[in-house]
Design a protein around this motif. Structure first.
Motif, PDB file in Angstrom:
ATOM      1  N   THR A 296      13.358 -16.765   6.114  1.00  0.00           N
ATOM      2  CA  THR A 296      13.436 -16.512   4.682  1.00  0.00           C
ATOM      3  C   THR A 296      13.226 -15.016   4.423  1.00  0.00           C
ATOM      4  OG1 THR A 296      11.068 -16.934   4.363  1.00  0.00           O
ATOM      5  CG2 THR A 296      12.567 -18.815   4.162  1.00  0.00           C
ATOM      6  N   ALA A 297      13.524 -14.584   3.188  1.00  0.00           N
ATOM      7  CA  ALA A 297      13.397 -13.164   2.813  1.00  0.00           C
ATOM      8  C   ALA A 297      14.134 -12.274   3.803  1.00  0.00           C
ATOM      9  CB  ALA A 297      11.932 -12.752   2.701  1.00  0.00           C
ATOM     10  N   ALA A 298      15.312 -12.717   4.206  1.00  0.00           N
ATOM     11  CA  ALA A 298      16.049 -12.022   5.267  1.00  0.00           C
ATOM     12  C   ALA A 298      16.570 -10.654   4.841  1.00  0.00           C
ATOM     13  CB  ALA A 298      17.220 -12.891   5.736  1.00  0.00           C
ATOM     14  N   GLY A 299      16.640 -10.400   3.537  1.00  0.00           N
ATOM     15  CA  GLY A 299      17.111  -9.099   3.078  1.00  0.00           C
ATOM     16  C   GLY A 299      16.055  -8.020   3.088  1.00  0.00           C
ATOM     17  N   SER A 300      14.810  -8.377   3.398  1.00  0.00           N
ATOM     18  CA  SER A 300      13.729  -7.394   3.471  1.00  0.00           C
ATOM     19  C   SER A 300      13.908  -6.491   4.684  1.00  0.00           C
ATOM     20  CB  SER A 300      12.375  -8.109   3.564  1.00  0.00           C
ATOM     21  OG  SER A 300      12.263  -8.782   4.810  1.00  0.00           O
ATOM     22  N   VAL A 301      13.145  -5.414   4.732  1.00  0.00           N
ATOM     23  CA  VAL A 301      13.204  -4.513   5.887  1.00  0.00           C
ATOM     24  C   VAL A 301      12.825  -5.272   7.157  1.00  0.00           C
ATOM     25  CG1 VAL A 301      12.241  -2.434   6.941  1.00  0.00           C
ATOM     26  CG2 VAL A 301      12.757  -2.458   4.493  1.00  0.00           C
TER      27      VAL A 301
ATOM     28  N   GLY B 209      13.035  -8.568   7.626  1.00  0.00           N
ATOM     29  CA  GLY B 209      14.087  -9.539   7.890  1.00  0.00           C
ATOM     30  C   GLY B 209      15.270  -8.924   8.602  1.00  0.00           C
ATOM     31  N   ARG B 210      15.622  -7.724   8.213  1.00  0.00           N
ATOM     32  CA  ARG B 210      16.734  -7.019   8.859  1.00  0.00           C
ATOM     33  C   ARG B 210      16.408  -6.696  10.313  1.00  0.00           C
ATOM     34  NH1 ARG B 210      20.059  -4.250   4.631  1.00  0.00           N
ATOM     35  NH2 ARG B 210      19.340  -5.077   2.649  1.00  0.00           N
ATOM     36  N   GLN B 211      15.149  -6.341  10.578  1.00  0.00           N
ATOM     37  CA  GLN B 211      14.768  -6.038  11.954  1.00  0.00           C
ATOM     38  C   GLN B 211      14.735  -7.293  12.814  1.00  0.00           C
ATOM     39  OE1 GLN B 211      11.331  -3.477  12.233  1.00  0.00           O
ATOM     40  NE2 GLN B 211      12.212  -1.942  10.883  1.00  0.00           N
ATOM     41  N   VAL B 212      14.387  -8.431  12.224  1.00  0.00           N
ATOM     42  CA  VAL B 212      14.470  -9.707  12.946  1.00  0.00           C
ATOM     43  C   VAL B 212      15.922  -9.985  13.332  1.00  0.00           C
ATOM     44  CG1 VAL B 212      14.269 -12.214  12.711  1.00  0.00           C
ATOM     45  CG2 VAL B 212      12.376 -10.741  11.994  1.00  0.00           C
ATOM     46  N   ILE B 213      16.852  -9.729  12.408  1.00  0.00           N
ATOM     47  CA  ILE B 213      18.280  -9.914  12.706  1.00  0.00           C
ATOM     48  C   ILE B 213      18.699  -9.020  13.874  1.00  0.00           C
ATOM     49  CG2 ILE B 213      20.628  -9.525  11.826  1.00  0.00           C
ATOM     50  CD1 ILE B 213      19.537 -10.314   9.037  1.00  0.00           C
ATOM     51  N   GLN B 214      18.307  -7.756  13.833  1.00  0.00           N
ATOM     52  CA  GLN B 214      18.677  -6.806  14.882  1.00  0.00           C
ATOM     53  C   GLN B 214      18.117  -7.229  16.236  1.00  0.00           C
ATOM     54  OE1 GLN B 214      16.942  -3.311  13.112  1.00  0.00           O
ATOM     55  NE2 GLN B 214      18.793  -2.783  11.949  1.00  0.00           N
ATOM     56  N   LEU B 215      16.848  -7.619  16.246  1.00  0.00           N
ATOM     57  CA  LEU B 215      16.193  -7.976  17.500  1.00  0.00           C
ATOM     58  C   LEU B 215      16.734  -9.291  18.051  1.00  0.00           C
ATOM     59  CD1 LEU B 215      14.098  -7.159  19.558  1.00  0.00           C
ATOM     60  CD2 LEU B 215      12.331  -8.217  18.130  1.00  0.00           C
TER      61      LEU B 215
END
Length: 324
Positions: free
Chosen positions: A150-155, A157-163
């Motif tokens: 959740t809250a994937a648009g946060s800073v 959340g974005r780093q979770v996507i990258q990692l």
């Protein structure tokens, strides 16, 4: 020479930020084994605002970047004038936080910044990327499986996507606004669900062919946690690490019967035992630009109220910084 400090001088639960004031204090001296850091850059993190709202410490600020101002007797790890990260998070009960110009810390809490890492990346080296690395590592999602966040648009959340992309983990990302979808997909998100026009549990079931997500990261809590737990496989793990939706979390009893586990994940539990691992792994991920910090607007330390207001705006972009 003086030390400008943002300090909570009084507290009103109805307007907790009103009790903050910029005051002047003496610059600390370097005791043996200690390093005095001149902090020049500090992000405004959600946890900082949470600590202000809960009146849990006199000086806010969970991380920052600076220059070694003075070293005490016996210090061998850093030298005067060196670029460093003062790891102030473990010192939260001692008033040694980052919304001030000078702080004295034990030398083991001062990390030398490599030339390959920018001042802005170093200033947000601890809270967000350490959390992204630690929480995703602890969830133990196998390569090729889905993690829901959740809250994937946060800073963060974005780093979770990258990692996750780097580790071969697929992501299902929950946001509040449909216009964030394409932006996150361009960053590497596999799937994005917008709560303004989609049901989370229904979409996760469709995306995974009924298999559901392997595990989940929840920064919101509140009623959204019920949809998150319903979207996780039998026996799956949900880590709640934020309270954007409130301090209560709703969980369906049927999901508990399925063996879905819900637990809090907080960084302080990990720092003492795993700080060396976090520093080593996260610094390499940032140097390799696998984790890319998102930078936003900057404000002078005296303009902390404007910085707080900006940091709470929806769709503000990157991390807001206090300088000076």
């Amino acid at each position: 020479m003086s030390n400008r400090v943002v300090e909570q001088q009084n507290f009103d639960a109805k307007d907790p930020f009103a009790g903050l004031a910029l005051v002047t204090k003496p610059v600390p001296k370097a005791e043996p084994g200690h390093v005095v850091v001149r902090i020049t850059l500090r992000p405004v993190n959600p946890g900082d605002l949470m600590s202000i709202r809960s009146n849990s410490m006199p000086i806010p600020g969970s991380e920052g970047f600076g220059i070694v101002h003075e070293v005490g007797e016996g210090v061998t790890t850093v030298a005067k004038g060196q670029r460093v990260v003062p790891i102030v998070f473990p010192e939260r009960q001692k008033g040694k936080r980052s919304w001030q110009q000078y702080v004295s810390l034990k030398q083991e809490l001062v990390w030398p910044v490599p030339d390959s890492i920018s001042d802005q990346a170093a200033a947000q080296f601890v809270i967000t990327p350490w959390t992204a690395y630690g929480i995703l590592t602890d969830l133990k999602v196998p390569k090729g499986e889905y993690v829901l966040q959740t809250a994937a648009g946060s800073v963060l959340g974005r780093q979770v996507i990258q990692l996750a992309k780097h580790w071969g983990i697929k992501t299902i990302n929950v946001v509040r606004r449909a216009e964030q979808k394409e932006e996150l997909k361009a960053l590497g998100a596999d799937e994005v669900i917008s709560t303004d026009n989609e049901d989370v549990a229904t979409r996760v079931k469709e995306i995974t062919g009924g298999k559901l997500a392997y595990g989940a990261l929840d920064a919101v809590a509140g009623t959204l946690t019920k949809q998150v737990t319903a979207s996780v496989r039998d026996g799956g793990q949900v880590f709640v690490y934020g309270v954007l939706g409130g301090w209560d979390a709703t969980v369906g009893v049927g999901d508990l019967f399925r063996g879905v586990r819900v637990a809090a994940w907080i960084l302080p539990n990990s720092i003492a035992e795993r700080s060396e691992e976090y520093i080593d792994k996260v610094s390499k991920l940032i140097e390799a630009k696998i984790i890319v910090p998102l930078e936003g607007e900057t404000y002078d330390l005296a303009d902390f109220q404007l910085a707080i207001k900006k940091s709470t705006e929806v769709g503000r972009g990157g991390k807001v910084f206090l300088t000076g």
